[in-house]
Write a protein that holds these residues in place. Structure first.
Motif, mmCIF file in Angstrom:
data_model
loop_
_atom_site.group_PDB
_atom_site.id
_atom_site.type_symbol
_atom_site.label_atom_id
_atom_site.label_comp_id
_atom_site.label_asym_id
_atom_site.label_seq_id
_atom_site.Cartn_x
_atom_site.Cartn_y
_atom_site.Cartn_z
ATOM 1 N N PHE A 90 66.850 53.888 31.680
ATOM 2 C CA PHE A 90 65.407 54.078 31.701
ATOM 3 C C PHE A 90 65.118 55.563 31.493
ATOM 4 C CE2 PHE A 90 66.492 50.467 34.278
ATOM 5 C CZ PHE A 90 65.557 49.508 33.946
ATOM 6 N N PRO A 91 64.094 55.921 30.714
ATOM 7 C CA PRO A 91 63.816 57.330 30.439
ATOM 8 C C PRO A 91 63.029 58.047 31.537
ATOM 9 C CG PRO A 91 62.299 55.980 29.205
ATOM 10 C CD PRO A 91 63.251 55.040 29.909
ATOM 11 N N THR A 92 62.499 57.282 32.489
ATOM 12 C CA THR A 92 61.710 57.870 33.586
ATOM 13 C C THR A 92 62.039 57.133 34.887
ATOM 14 O OG1 THR A 92 59.803 56.389 33.460
ATOM 15 C CG2 THR A 92 59.791 58.304 31.977
ATOM 16 N N SER A 93 61.358 57.503 35.945
ATOM 17 C CA SER A 93 61.533 56.816 37.227
ATOM 18 C C SER A 93 60.769 55.497 37.278
ATOM 19 C CB SER A 93 61.092 57.719 38.380
ATOM 20 O OG SER A 93 59.727 58.052 38.260
ATOM 21 N N GLN A 94 60.062 55.159 36.228
ATOM 22 C CA GLN A 94 59.327 53.894 36.160
ATOM 23 C C GLN A 94 60.225 52.823 35.535
ATOM 24 O OE1 GLN A 94 55.850 53.832 33.648
ATOM 25 N NE2 GLN A 94 55.148 51.892 34.486
ATOM 26 N N PHE A 95 60.538 51.798 36.316
ATOM 27 C CA PHE A 95 61.396 50.721 35.827
ATOM 28 C C PHE A 95 60.602 49.594 35.168
ATOM 29 C CE2 PHE A 95 63.939 52.573 39.318
ATOM 30 C CZ PHE A 95 65.040 52.963 38.585
ATOM 31 N N PHE A 96 59.385 49.383 35.606
ATOM 32 C CA PHE A 96 58.573 48.273 35.099
ATOM 33 C C PHE A 96 57.104 48.669 35.122
ATOM 34 C CE2 PHE A 96 59.179 47.782 39.651
ATOM 35 C CZ PHE A 96 57.867 47.669 40.102
ATOM 36 N N ASP A 97 56.307 47.880 34.441
ATOM 37 C CA ASP A 97 54.859 48.015 34.504
ATOM 38 C C ASP A 97 54.275 46.610 34.420
ATOM 39 O OD1 ASP A 97 52.375 49.181 34.722
ATOM 40 O OD2 ASP A 97 52.352 49.989 32.688
ATOM 41 N N TYR A 98 53.126 46.420 35.015
ATOM 42 C CA TYR A 98 52.492 45.104 34.920
ATOM 43 C C TYR A 98 50.984 45.215 35.003
ATOM 44 C CZ TYR A 98 52.331 45.194 40.100
ATOM 45 O OH TYR A 98 52.113 45.530 41.414
ATOM 46 N N LYS A 99 50.362 44.178 34.440
ATOM 47 C CA LYS A 99 48.911 44.037 34.480
ATOM 48 C C LYS A 99 48.592 42.653 35.020
ATOM 49 C CE LYS A 99 48.262 47.017 30.476
ATOM 50 N NZ LYS A 99 47.799 47.104 29.086
ATOM 51 N N VAL A 100 47.480 42.572 35.748
ATOM 52 C CA VAL A 100 47.024 41.287 36.298
ATOM 53 C C VAL A 100 45.703 40.942 35.620
ATOM 54 C CG1 VAL A 100 46.347 40.040 38.391
ATOM 55 C CG2 VAL A 100 48.133 41.805 38.518
ATOM 56 N N PHE A 101 45.607 39.695 35.160
ATOM 57 C CA PHE A 101 44.416 39.206 34.468
ATOM 58 C C PHE A 101 43.842 38.010 35.218
ATOM 59 C CE2 PHE A 101 47.278 41.126 31.435
ATOM 60 C CZ PHE A 101 46.447 41.934 30.677
ATOM 61 N N ASN A 102 42.503 37.930 35.255
ATOM 62 C CA ASN A 102 41.856 36.772 35.881
ATOM 63 C C ASN A 102 41.864 35.592 34.912
ATOM 64 O OD1 ASN A 102 39.707 37.203 34.090
ATOM 65 N ND2 ASN A 102 38.421 38.193 35.630
ATOM 66 N N ALA A 103 41.298 34.470 35.342
ATOM 67 C CA ALA A 103 41.305 33.245 34.523
ATOM 68 C C ALA A 103 40.531 33.415 33.217
ATOM 69 C CB ALA A 103 40.753 32.080 35.334
#
Length: 134
Positions: free
Chosen positions: A35-48
């Motif tokens: 990984f190039p940074t300390s961030q391993f993942f990212d996510y977004k939450v969407f409503n219906a």
């Protein structure tokens, strides 16, 4: 058969959702992921309705440092993240069905650049708050 599996799960209660993200070495060879940074993942939450209600990395900063994880055949690594159902504006998200879209912020696997980062998505329900007086 792919060399890896990227998947997610969630444990949701009335106060928060705990997301569990799993990356598994599905190959018959050891695997070094970078990984190039300390961030391993990212996510977004969407409503219906498909509207974004939360973005994990929004307003966060990550160290510019290389991170390495070594996985033998069949081994997996998990990351957890908790969301308190608050939007970026600090409002509570109502009960209902939501979709989480997750990306693994990987840069290399076995010293080869990853041109298409692994993604997955899944749905979950935010349960209604119990409004009964105790």
């Amino acid at each position: 058969m792919t060399d890896w599996i990227w998947d997610g799960d969630v444990i949701a209660n009335v106060e928060q959702a705990t997301f569990i993200f799993t990356f598994k070495n599905n190959s018959d060879q050891p695997m070094l992921i970078e990984f190039p940074t300390s961030q391993f993942f990212d996510y977004k939450v969407f409503n219906a309705q498909g509207e974004q209600v939360y973005h994990f990395s929004n307003m966060k900063f990550f160290l510019q440092v290389f991170q390495h994880e070594s996985l033998n055949c069949g081994e997996q690594i998990q990351w957890k993240s908790t969301w308190n159902y608050k939007t970026k504006d600090g409002e509570s998200t109502p009960a209902g069905t939501y979709t989480v879209s997750v990306i693994l912020e990987i840069w290399k696997i076995n010293d080869k650049l990853v041109h298409s980062k692994p993604t997955t998505s899944f749905t979950f329900n935010i349960p209604p708050k119990n409004t009964a007086i105790r």
